[in-house]
Write an enzyme that holds these catalytic residues in place. Structure first.
Site, PDB file in Angstrom:
ATOM      1  N   ASP A  35       0.865  -1.049   0.165  1.00 30.96           N
ATOM      2  CA  ASP A  35      -0.018  -0.083  -0.003  1.00 30.96           C
ATOM      3  C   ASP A  35       0.790   1.133   0.036  1.00 30.96           C
ATOM      4  O   ASP A  35       1.947   1.303   0.191  1.00 30.96           O
ATOM      5  CB  ASP A  35      -0.864  -0.094   1.023  1.00 30.96           C
ATOM      6  CG  ASP A  35      -0.415  -0.433   2.470  1.00 30.96           C
ATOM      7  OD1 ASP A  35       0.569   0.203   2.847  1.00 30.96           O
ATOM      8  OD2 ASP A  35      -1.291  -1.316   3.111  1.00 30.96           O
ATOM      9  N   LYS A  57      -4.428   2.898  -0.120  1.00 30.18           N
ATOM     10  CA  LYS A  57      -5.539   3.494   0.712  1.00 30.18           C
ATOM     11  C   LYS A  57      -5.155   4.981   0.855  1.00 30.18           C
ATOM     12  O   LYS A  57      -4.070   5.398   1.310  1.00 30.18           O
ATOM     13  CB  LYS A  57      -5.871   2.672   1.981  1.00 30.18           C
ATOM     14  CG  LYS A  57      -6.473   1.375   1.851  1.00 30.18           C
ATOM     15  CD  LYS A  57      -6.597   0.998   3.051  1.00 30.18           C
ATOM     16  CE  LYS A  57      -5.885  -0.372   3.567  1.00 30.18           C
ATOM     17  NZ  LYS A  57      -5.905  -0.763   4.817  1.00 30.18           N
ATOM     18  N   MET A 171      -2.349   9.093  12.354  1.00 27.62           N
ATOM     19  CA  MET A 171      -3.630   9.287  11.479  1.00 27.62           C
ATOM     20  C   MET A 171      -4.202  10.617  12.165  1.00 27.62           C
ATOM     21  O   MET A 171      -5.489  10.534  12.454  1.00 27.62           O
ATOM     22  CB  MET A 171      -4.608   8.104  11.476  1.00 27.62           C
ATOM     23  CG  MET A 171      -3.912   6.952  11.025  1.00 27.62           C
ATOM     24  SD  MET A 171      -4.911   5.552  10.843  1.00 27.62           S
ATOM     25  CE  MET A 171      -4.425   4.748  12.189  1.00 27.62           C
TER      26      MET A 171
HETATM   27  N1  SAH Z   1       1.688   0.534  10.688  1.00 27.61           N
HETATM   28  C1  SAH Z   1       2.047   1.877  10.480  1.00 27.61           C
HETATM   29  C2  SAH Z   1       1.195   2.869  10.906  1.00 27.61           C
HETATM   30  C3  SAH Z   1      -0.072   2.880   9.765  1.00 27.61           C
HETATM   31  S1  SAH Z   1      -1.182   3.901  10.352  1.00 27.61           S
HETATM   32  C4  SAH Z   1       3.452   2.089  11.269  1.00 27.61           C
HETATM   33  O1  SAH Z   1       3.615   1.263  12.337  1.00 27.61           O
HETATM   34  O2  SAH Z   1       3.813   3.089  11.244  1.00 27.61           O
HETATM   35  C5  SAH Z   1      -0.894   5.452   9.104  1.00 27.61           C
HETATM   36  C6  SAH Z   1      -0.517   6.462   9.802  1.00 27.61           C
HETATM   37  O3  SAH Z   1       0.959   6.046  10.595  1.00 27.61           O
HETATM   38  C7  SAH Z   1      -0.367   7.747   9.382  1.00 27.61           C
HETATM   39  O4  SAH Z   1      -1.621   8.505   9.446  1.00 27.61           O
HETATM   40  C8  SAH Z   1       0.880   8.552  10.185  1.00 27.61           C
HETATM   41  O5  SAH Z   1       0.239   8.914  11.387  1.00 27.61           O
HETATM   42  C9  SAH Z   1       1.717   7.334  10.489  1.00 27.61           C
HETATM   43  N2  SAH Z   1       2.896   7.263   9.663  1.00 27.61           N
HETATM   44  C10 SAH Z   1       3.241   6.386   8.690  1.00 27.61           C
HETATM   45  N3  SAH Z   1       4.505   6.582   7.990  1.00 27.61           N
HETATM   46  C11 SAH Z   1       4.684   7.725   8.446  1.00 27.61           C
HETATM   47  C12 SAH Z   1       6.047   8.540   8.368  1.00 27.61           C
HETATM   48  N4  SAH Z   1       6.992   8.267   7.245  1.00 27.61           N
HETATM   49  N5  SAH Z   1       6.119   9.786   9.246  1.00 27.61           N
HETATM   50  C13 SAH Z   1       5.232  10.168   9.907  1.00 27.61           C
HETATM   51  N6  SAH Z   1       4.147   9.537  10.089  1.00 27.61           N
HETATM   52  C14 SAH Z   1       3.809   8.358   9.580  1.00 27.61           C
END
Ligand code: SAH
Length: 494
Positions: A35, A57, A171
């Site tokens: 994704d 998504k 998020m």
């Molecule tokens: N499984 C992922 C999170 C998925 S939910 C993890 O462990 O990182 C999606 C959220 O993750 C986004 O809305 C944001 O809050 C965060 N996120 C994902 N990648 C990011 C990044 N490179 N920098 C900052 N926040 C990030």
């Protein structure tokens, strides 16, 4: 027989944060289901042979609904394939990894999980914020700030305020105001340090800090967008001191790398190490010529030639590999002098146990020819063999001809320009890197235009630079003909 599903965390963006286990498994993939949060560097690790299925998504807009993703994984595994389900960060940290395993479990499909580095910890770390610190907190809480459409946030702000730990909201860009209000209403100090890290661990990372009561204004004023993590807690005050990533000299720069894919890693890695975003756009492909039918030589001996000249590392590798592939060895060079155009070529030679006898003062074919003659390294009684590419320039050979030096120019590898689709957004590129004249030619041909006025080209030598300047580029030339020197020049340019 059923295949197997590997649920793998791809980390937060920086390709170096993909686990070794995840990377090794990617090599075995028949299908990769990924994704939007999987970074481009990890995407580039997917073997060409694997089928890629994008189930990306966007917040509030789910192109592939979760149940369909679950079905895709099941169907692919039932078809006997090795399926990699690649997810940003860690698959179980707000990653819905658990939901994806349910259907597999119900259908008896084999699976494994490879945790990833979650953005909830990595983005703060790259932003200079340690999520815990003994002087500031004794707990860490990871919370989703995502509210179901039309619903209120269901966060127990009183409990979070009472615990006094570091709060990481994921998020949450669109709900940051509600979150800050909720915490302040629940009794948290409005001056509590807070921060937001946008696109953490990537070259586009931005970090902003503000007291809690100013946080949502800060997010709005700076146009912060998802993905970003919001942090609340005293640890945010450490950003000032620890923001190591933000200090990288090339942060925010987009640099185009035109070297052949197989050779580009050192330059690209170095640029990324300095914080730049690299756009990989290989413009040439080199292939060794086989067999090598160099006149008057055979696999045992370099024949009557007394001097061998190499003008690139590719030339060295093609020649030496050919010897080794055919039962020869480096005694082929026995009693012959060897000249190399620059230190990178000499260093490729050294890998085969041979030391160059001559390197000119400047990385240029012209200077190589002139200085070999001036210093007496070659003369009218020499018999020189040049082992180069089919696309070599006349600079060295002109100098040799003028001084009546006998030579044979033999192509040991072929350089082919790659037809790349033209880049739409050249304006977003801060500079292009050229490590040979052919790279300039390949780049220009792919763009389908010939005037690049206003663009900067960082070039490895004067010959490359002079060709680039013919096409209007503003040119910068590295001091030496090495990748290290190109990187230093890149830092000077900023
Ligand atoms: N499984 C992922 C999170 C998925 S939910 C993890 O462990 O990182 C999606 C959220 O993750 C986004 O809305 C944001 O809050 C965060 N996120 C994902 N990648 C990011 C990044 N490179 N920098 C900052 N926040 C990030």
């Amino acid at each position: 027989m059923d295949g197997k599903v590997y649920l793998i965390g791809a980390g937060p963006g920086d390709g170096g944060l993909m686990t070794l286990k995840g990377r090794a498994l990617l090599d075995k993939a028949d299908v990769v289901v990924y994704d939007r949060l999987v970074g481009p560097e990890v995407m580039a690790m997917i073997p060409e042979s694997a089928e890629k299925i994008d189930v990306g998504k966007n917040a509030g807009n789910h192109p592939v609904p979760q149940n369909e993703i679950n079905e895709i994984l099941l169907d692919q595994a039932k078809a006997g394939k090795t399926v990699i389900r690649l997810k940003g960060g860690d698959p179980f940290v707000f990653g819905r990894g658990g939901e994806e395993l349910e259907l597999l479990y119900e259908n008896g499909v084999d699976f494994e999980v490879v945790p990833g580095i979650t953005s909830s910890i990595a983005a703060p770390a790259y932003g200079g914020i340690p999520v815990t610190h003994r002087d500031f907190c004794s707990s860490l809480h990871i919370i989703t700030g995502h509210a179901k459409a039309g619903a209120e946030l269901s966060i127990d702000f009183e409990a979070l305020t009472r615990l006094g730990g570091t709060l990481v909201f994921m998020m949450s860009v669109s709900t940051v105001e509600k979150i800050a209000d909720g915490l302040i209403k629940a009794g948290m100090d409005p001056e509590m340090p807070a921060a937001v890290v946008e696109r953490g661990t990537t070259p586009a990372q931005r970090t902003f800090t503000a007291p809690l009561q100013r946080l949502s204004d800060t997010v709005r004023e700076n146009g912060v967008r998802s993905p970003a993590v919001i942090l609340v807690g005293k640890v945010c005050s450490l950003e000032d001191k620890f923001n190591w990533f933000a200090r990288k000299p090339l942060l925010g720069k987009r640099v185009l790398v035109t070297q052949p894919a197989a050779r580009s890693s050192k330059l690209a890695e170095g640029l990324r190490e300095l914080g730049a975003e690299t756009v990989m756009y290989p413009c040439i492909r080199t292939t060794p010529v086989r067999p090598l039918d160099i006149p008057e030589t055979n696999i045992e001996t370099g024949g009557r030639f007394d001097t061998i000249v190499f003008t690139s590392a590719e030339g060295v590798r093609s020649c030496c590999d050919w010897l080794l592939e055919n039962g020869g060895d480096m005694r082929w060079f026995c009693c012959r002098k060897i000249a190399c155009i620059g230190s990178a070529t000499a260093s490729a030679l050294k890998d085969y146990g041979l030391i160059a006898d001559f390197i000119p003062s400047e990385y240029s074919g012209k200077v190589l020819g002139e200085e070999m003659i001036k210093s007496g390294f070659v003369g009218a009684d020499s018999n020189v063999l040049l082992l180069r590419t089919n696309a070599a320039s006349h600079d060295v050979t002109d100098a040799l001809s003028e001084s009546d030096v006998t030579f044979t120019d033999y192509p040991v590898y072929e350089t082919e320009l790659i037809d790349q689709p033209p880049l739409d957004e050249l304006g977003d590129i801060d500079y292009v890197t050229f490590t040979s004249r052919s790279c300039v030619e390949g780049f220009v041909r792919s763009q389908k235009k010939s005037d690049f006025t206003g663009m900067t080209a960082l070039c490895i030598g004067r010959q490359t630079a002079s060709l680039a300047s013919e096409y209007g580029f503003d040119i910068e030339v590295s001091e030496e003909a090495t990748i290290g020197s190109m990187l230093s020049k890149a830092v000077d340019l900023k």
